[in-house]
Enzyme design. Structure first.
Site, mmCIF file in Angstrom:
data_model
loop_
_atom_site.group_PDB
_atom_site.id
_atom_site.type_symbol
_atom_site.label_atom_id
_atom_site.label_comp_id
_atom_site.label_asym_id
_atom_site.label_seq_id
_atom_site.Cartn_x
_atom_site.Cartn_y
_atom_site.Cartn_z
ATOM 1 C CD GLU A 185 -2.988 -1.062 2.288
ATOM 2 O OE1 GLU A 185 -4.033 -1.712 2.180
ATOM 3 O OE2 GLU A 185 -2.728 -0.365 3.297
ATOM 4 C CG HIS A 214 -8.536 7.064 1.658
ATOM 5 N ND1 HIS A 214 -8.493 6.763 0.304
ATOM 6 C CD2 HIS A 214 -7.949 6.018 2.300
ATOM 7 C CE1 HIS A 214 -7.895 5.584 0.152
ATOM 8 N NE2 HIS A 214 -7.561 5.118 1.348
ATOM 9 N NE ARG A 273 -4.529 5.553 3.402
ATOM 10 C CZ ARG A 273 -5.093 4.804 4.337
ATOM 11 N NH1 ARG A 273 -5.531 5.375 5.448
ATOM 12 N NH2 ARG A 273 -5.232 3.505 4.170
ATOM 13 C CG HIS A 322 -9.830 7.338 5.736
ATOM 14 N ND1 HIS A 322 -10.845 6.412 5.649
ATOM 15 C CD2 HIS A 322 -8.690 6.622 5.986
ATOM 16 C CE1 HIS A 322 -10.354 5.194 5.814
ATOM 17 N NE2 HIS A 322 -9.052 5.289 6.036
ATOM 18 N NE ARG A 329 -4.829 5.568 9.601
ATOM 19 C CZ ARG A 329 -5.211 4.689 8.693
ATOM 20 N NH1 ARG A 329 -4.439 3.645 8.409
ATOM 21 N NH2 ARG A 329 -6.342 4.842 8.046
#
Length: 497
Positions: free
Chosen positions: A114, A232, A278, A339, A374
């Protein structure tokens, strides 16, 4: 009903459930959740949980570095080190509890990639990892004789009294209709999740109104970095308040992010392209929107084998079909959306807040792990590691501290008026304009002034202590704290111009 408990846990996401499982079985524990026990932000987590489980090609040092880079090096290094070093042990424990992570053709746990990760290290259960973990934790929690669960209950009052806490909960089941129940506890764990409903659009569940943070703030607990809000980049661009997330793992498996002309564009803004962290991708989308004059963006993985897509992303595939899109054939409309919260109730490495006996775990807490942004799939890991730490700390204290339960009564009649309609809608509109991806300082200042007025009106208006009133007050409190933090940080705020 029992009135005195050793530990009261508010919230039933991964942090609340996993923490409960690690409390000493001699302690009497109550878990309180606002709706059904299965409804939480944890249950909505699609991507997976990040951990170094293959030391033959990965290393905890890489996970630490990836986390620091994603967080803009505004992370707490001790907390990050604890997360990454202890995470693999907690993930293995999940497997012992029955969590079914996907495996590859050789029978090894399948690890995916990711954004922001330098190595594939994401363990997952198809595209509904959070739900799998929560469901298995619930099964284990329900086996524990020392744990009681209250569903459809909301804590509307929490006060430190002497060596313990007094709690006012509105309880609603087949025998009780929003009845006030007064409880006493030696220790309290706040595991109340995020603040998504303070924005017009969010990927969060309907219960994410920041209640735990608001309760802690009212008690005088230190709140830190509440402006560290993550948007997000690839939420489904439907016109609904709770937007469906297109997991980061879709990009990890090769999905392309396209502008209105069907062109890839992220390398224009970052060499990592679609797999940048992100916040970088979200800001890239906003910059591209300004460049091309269109807010139409798409995520396309249709060039991949349809069977692979359906097996790897069954939940996303099915949800998009309902919206009229086929993930195996169509580019999917996406747009940034609120998000996650990286700030929250400030805690130490034991998840202890600045109020003695009060702990905070999961998204409502500020451990310092995430910094200003994050890293993907670190949230479930944080919930595991730090709720276990809170349980260990409570267990040790409970052996040496005498049981003390204060009088839990609260005033019986605190108002008769119902709140005016439209308060929450107005707060969301202000936040969407003032603090979406890139904060607008002028709108933030004006919005703060108006939300302060709303909060004063709620506090002084003689309103009935109802579910609706309490959530509106929570949202107003959270919005004030976010915009105050934006104003204080200025150019240091995440996303600042």
């Amino acid at each position: 009903m029992e009135q005195n408990y050793d530990v009261v846990i508010i919230g039933t996401g991964v942090a609340g459930l996993y923490g409960a499982l690690h409390l000493d079985k001699r302690l009497k524990v109550l878990i309180i959740c606002k709706r059904d026990i299965t409804l939480s932000n944890s249950s909505l987590a699609q991507g997976g949980v990040a951990a170094v489980t293959r030391p033959d090609y990965d290393d905890v040092r890489y996970h630490i570095e990836d986390t620091l880079i994603a967080g803009g090096h505004q992370n707490d290094l001790a907390a990050v080190t604890k997360l990454c070093e202890e995470g693999p042990k907690e993930v293995r424990h999940l497997m012992e509890l029955g969590v079914d992570f996907d495996t590859d053709a050789e029978g090894k746990t399948h690890l995916t990639l990711e954004g922001g990760h330098s190595k594939p290290r994401i363990l997952h259960h198809k595209d509904c990892t959070g739900r799998e973990i929560v469901n298995k934790l619930i099964l284990n929690v329900k086996k524990q004789e020392n744990i009681t669960i209250w569903e459809h209950s909301i804590v509307v009052g929490l006060e430190k009294r002497g060596d313990g806490f007094a709690i006012d909960a509105l309880y609603d089941d087949e025998h009780h209709d929003n009845e006030h129940c007064f409880l006493a506890a030696r220790y309290v764990m706040l595991c109340t999740g995020g603040i998504g409903r303070v924005y017009r659009y969010t990927t969060n569940s309907a219960i994410a109104t920041g209640d735990g943070i608001a309760l802690a703030y009212q008690m005088g607990a230190r709140i830190k970095n509440l402006s560290f809000v993550q948007f997000h980049p690839t939420a489904f661009a439907g016109n609904v308040r709770e937007r469906f997330l297109i997991s980061e793992s879709v990009r990890g498996e090769g999905a392309k992010l396209l502008n209105c002309h069907g062109q890839q564009f992220m390398t224009r803004y970052d060499p990592r392209g679609e797999l940048a962290p992100r916040d970088v991708v979200s800001k890239g989308i906003m910059a591209e929107q300004k460049r091309v004059g269109s807010d139409k963006f798409y995520l396309d993985i249709s060039y991949k084998d349809p069977k692979f897509i359906k097996e790897r992303f069954p939940m996303i595939y099915a949800a998009l079909l309902v919206e009229g899109y086929d993930l195996t054939k169509d580019p999917i409309p996406v747009y940034p959306c609120q998000h996650y919260l990286m700030g929250g109730i400030d805690v130490d490495l034991n998840s202890a807040t600045t109020v003695d006996g009060l702990y905070a775990c999961g998204e409502c807490s500020h451990t310092g792990v995430h910094g200003a942004n994050r890293l993907a799939s670190n949230s479930l890991l944080e919930a595991l590691v730090f709720s276990h730490a809170a349980a260990n700390h409570i267990n040790a204290r409970s052996l040496t501290e005498p049981a003390s339960y204060p009088d839990p009564a609260f005033p019986a009649d605190r108002g008769r008026n119902r709140i005016p309609k439209g308060i929450r809608t107005e707060i969301r509109a202000i936040m969407q304009e003032a603090d979406f991806v890139v904060p607008d300082p002028e709108k933030a200042a004006a919005g703060l002034a108006r939300i302060l007025e709303i909060r004063r009106m709620l506090l002084d208006g003689g309103f009935m202590m109802s579910h609706d009133y309490f959530e509106a007050l929570s949202l107003a409190t959270i919005a004030c704290l976010i915009l105050q933090d934006v104003s204080e940080k200025g150019d240091a705020a995440p996303g600042a111009r």
